[in-house]
Design a protein around this motif. Sequence first.
Motif, short mmCIF file in Angstrom:
data_model
loop_
_atom_site.label_atom_id
_atom_site.label_comp_id
_atom_site.label_asym_id
_atom_site.label_seq_id
_atom_site.Cartn_x
_atom_site.Cartn_y
_atom_site.Cartn_z
N ASP A 67 0.83 -1.05 0.02
CA ASP A 67 0.14 0.00 -0.06
C ASP A 67 1.08 1.15 -0.07
O ASP A 67 1.42 1.55 0.97
N THR A 81 0.84 8.22 -7.22
CA THR A 81 0.84 7.00 -7.96
C THR A 81 2.19 6.72 -8.43
O THR A 81 2.31 5.51 -8.73
N SER A 98 4.04 3.91 -6.50
CA SER A 98 3.22 2.83 -6.82
C SER A 98 3.75 2.04 -8.02
O SER A 98 4.02 0.77 -7.97
N ASP A 99 3.78 2.96 -9.21
CA ASP A 99 4.22 2.59 -10.35
C ASP A 99 5.66 1.66 -10.38
O ASP A 99 5.82 1.04 -10.82
N ARG A 146 5.66 -1.47 -8.12
CA ARG A 146 5.02 -2.72 -9.00
C ARG A 146 5.71 -3.12 -9.88
O ARG A 146 5.96 -4.28 -10.25
N THR A 205 0.43 -3.65 -5.88
CA THR A 205 0.29 -2.59 -5.28
C THR A 205 -0.89 -1.98 -5.15
O THR A 205 -1.70 -2.09 -6.05
N MET A 206 -1.17 -1.19 -4.08
CA MET A 206 -2.33 -0.39 -4.09
C MET A 206 -1.96 1.09 -3.95
O MET A 206 -1.00 1.65 -3.28
N CYS A 207 -2.37 2.21 -4.82
CA CYS A 207 -2.13 3.51 -4.70
C CYS A 207 -3.07 4.42 -4.37
O CYS A 207 -4.07 3.98 -4.09
N ARG A 260 -0.27 0.91 -13.46
CA ARG A 260 0.58 1.73 -12.20
C ARG A 260 0.08 1.29 -10.84
O ARG A 260 1.15 1.55 -9.88
N ALA A 261 -0.95 0.38 -10.74
CA ALA A 261 -1.20 -0.31 -9.63
C ALA A 261 -2.28 -1.46 -9.90
O ALA A 261 -2.95 -1.35 -10.98
#
Length: 783
Positions: free
Chosen positions: A651, A671, A674-675, A678, A685-687, A705-706
């Motif tokens: 997360d 984001t 996260s990108d 990931r 992942t969670m953005c 990207r997530a």
Amino acid sequence: MNIVIVGGGPAGLYFAILMKRAFPGHAITVYERNRPDDTFGFGVVFSDQTLDNFERYDRDSYTAITDHFAYWDDIEIHFKGTVHRVSGNGFCGCSRTTLLQLLHERARSLGVELVFGREIVDVAALGGADLIVAADGINSRIRDTFADHFRPQVDLRPNKFSWMGSTRPLDAFNFFFRETEAGIFIAHCYQYEPGRSTWVLETDPGTFDRAGLGTMGEEESARFLEGVFAEELQGHRLVTNRSIWRNFPMIRCERWVKGNIVLLGDAKATAHFSIGSGTKLAMEDAIALFEAFRAHPTSVAQALAAFETGRREEVEKTQHAADVSLVWFEHLDRFWHMEPTQFAFGLMTRSKAITYDNLALRAPQFVGKVDRMVAGQARCLGLPVDIARPRPPMFQPFKLRDMVMDNRVVVSPMCQYSAEDGVPNDWHLVHLGSRAVGGAGLIFTEMTDVSEEGLITRGCAGLYNDAQEAAWRRIVDYVHAHSRAKICLQLGHAGRKGGTKLMWEGIDEPLEDGGWPILSASPLPYFPHSRVPRAMTRADMDKVRDDFVAATQRGLRAGFDMVELHCAHGYLLASFISPLTNIRDDAYGGPLANRLRFPLEVFRAMRAAWPDHKPMSVRISATDWKEGGLSGEESVAVARAFAEAGADLIDVSTGQTVHDSAPVYGRMFQTPFSDQIRNEAGLATMCVGNITTADQVNTIIAAGRADLVALARPHLVDPFFTMRAAAWYGVADVHCPPQYLAGKEQIFRNTVRDRQELTELKLKARPKTHQRGPQALLKSAAE
């Protein structure tokens, strides 16, 4: 007024034209260091919208330009043997030399004096001028002369690039990607007149060195690249013209005005070529400066102040889009493993200016391929999905261990500061229950503290006694009984940010009385006036670890589907990870591996207490937004370490570690972290972070990207965010409790009409297609 313009590029010339046309009595002189027939560069790019501006401000120059451009509506992305053609983009190319010559002719016809071959090295020589416009380019002498005042910042980007040309005709803007033994090369290509196209060649510094391009001259490097892009050139040659390799300078200036001197175009700000905005930005600068003088025709000071105040926001927005775009190309290896459709979609949406909905309107066939691609990825997780008639990306299911979510929408953890003695109450039941009923795939609790001394505020929820466990069980049972949402328990310990006021009384501010002892990795207060925490001993660590395990066990009994460990935002475990808050000299401080030791110990103990079939996640701050703090690169290592310990999802948040951090806010501003995690670490992942629309959710998921997208504030005011989005995209089988079915049926009926009307309005509002000259040019080029 006596106006002197230093620099005869598009910005200076266009400003001269607009001012002379509106104020014929002004004496305007343009000084250009080059000769009028010097032919530097190849083509420039304008969008339909920019051409509309040109037509509105000076139809004669607009007509001259549009009679000499090559128009295209499509972008082609060539990647690993595939070609994706995306329509509806509306750009034109024009020879830079031709553009300058046309502007020369228009300026002269209005009475502007053009002086060529004259370098202005000292503005004192222009003492009689009422206004001095410094449009002298990236290497502006005037800006550098007064650098202490203008305070320029120059960020030399790492990638190398060179402008070249070719005789190969092109009927679209083309991105070519080629992998060689030395590394990856990129070609950004577009036609600007019949039989002439611009080729901007780009590569990363490692590939540049391995290929030996630093030792090659212009012609030798052109021949080398002809070999790299032999298939794409189709037998045509690359042409050089001052085609030196360089690093792109991102230029920003703290001030644009000094007395009667104003910076214009590249002298004041640059934007990366990957969004084709350099000349556009320069000429729109000229329009904005002209508008400032039209509003304040008798006061140079007022006009320049109005220009800087009114124009800065738009320039900074363009630069931000360019920044995001160029970073995508700088980290191309991060996306090289992607399925070609996802790669192409990521390229198209890299700068945030183009989105899923935008492309669905302009290139529905391409978006259809994107939808099928995301559905295929869901099927690879073993989930039953319809690939022939796929749902939009945000409504594709997702699986973590045995937990299956109906969609990718997550209600982000949001502290409510409304618990009593750590016990969640009816507020929490309604808050979480209503958002579950609203259709989100996954609901997070607020940070739930594992001990009384681990509370952030007196209003924070806990899970360390039977009353709290029973209250949470009531909420979890409601969510499971009335929705298909899964619910995740986020566990944390406030650390040095404990004993503080409720958010609306002063976030992170220490209680004036009635506080409690606080712990941290090191004895560093959050604010200078905050209480100093005690540095944790090994005995403290044992107790805190056991508190987390006990809370995890209570969460299991309460029926949670998933548990998350909070290692972000400067709370206890985050204080170990960040070098800004961990100055220990024992086995838990120093190198990253040491700083991770205790957080990983806690996580492993929780994982052992949590069933194997249920997933766990970890929230991290991927950057501290302060020099010397955790970097994006280190966050990849942090994520990998937790994944190796059994985390199923990272997360990804940022910051809030120290009070004097300097986040760079904006749409979806977290984001990119996260990108990075990931796609570099290969982790789910969670953005989260300023994500506000279903369109953005679709864009993020489709671009890879997530895997999940968490929204906070949008859910605060609209618990039915997901249901509304389902109606908008026509996803009829979204779950709805029987009590609300009539409302669901109504919103689905009404939304069909609303979407049709909005689509028609958007189509009408699109810039008109400037196709007076280009069709003949493209036909000629094709023949």
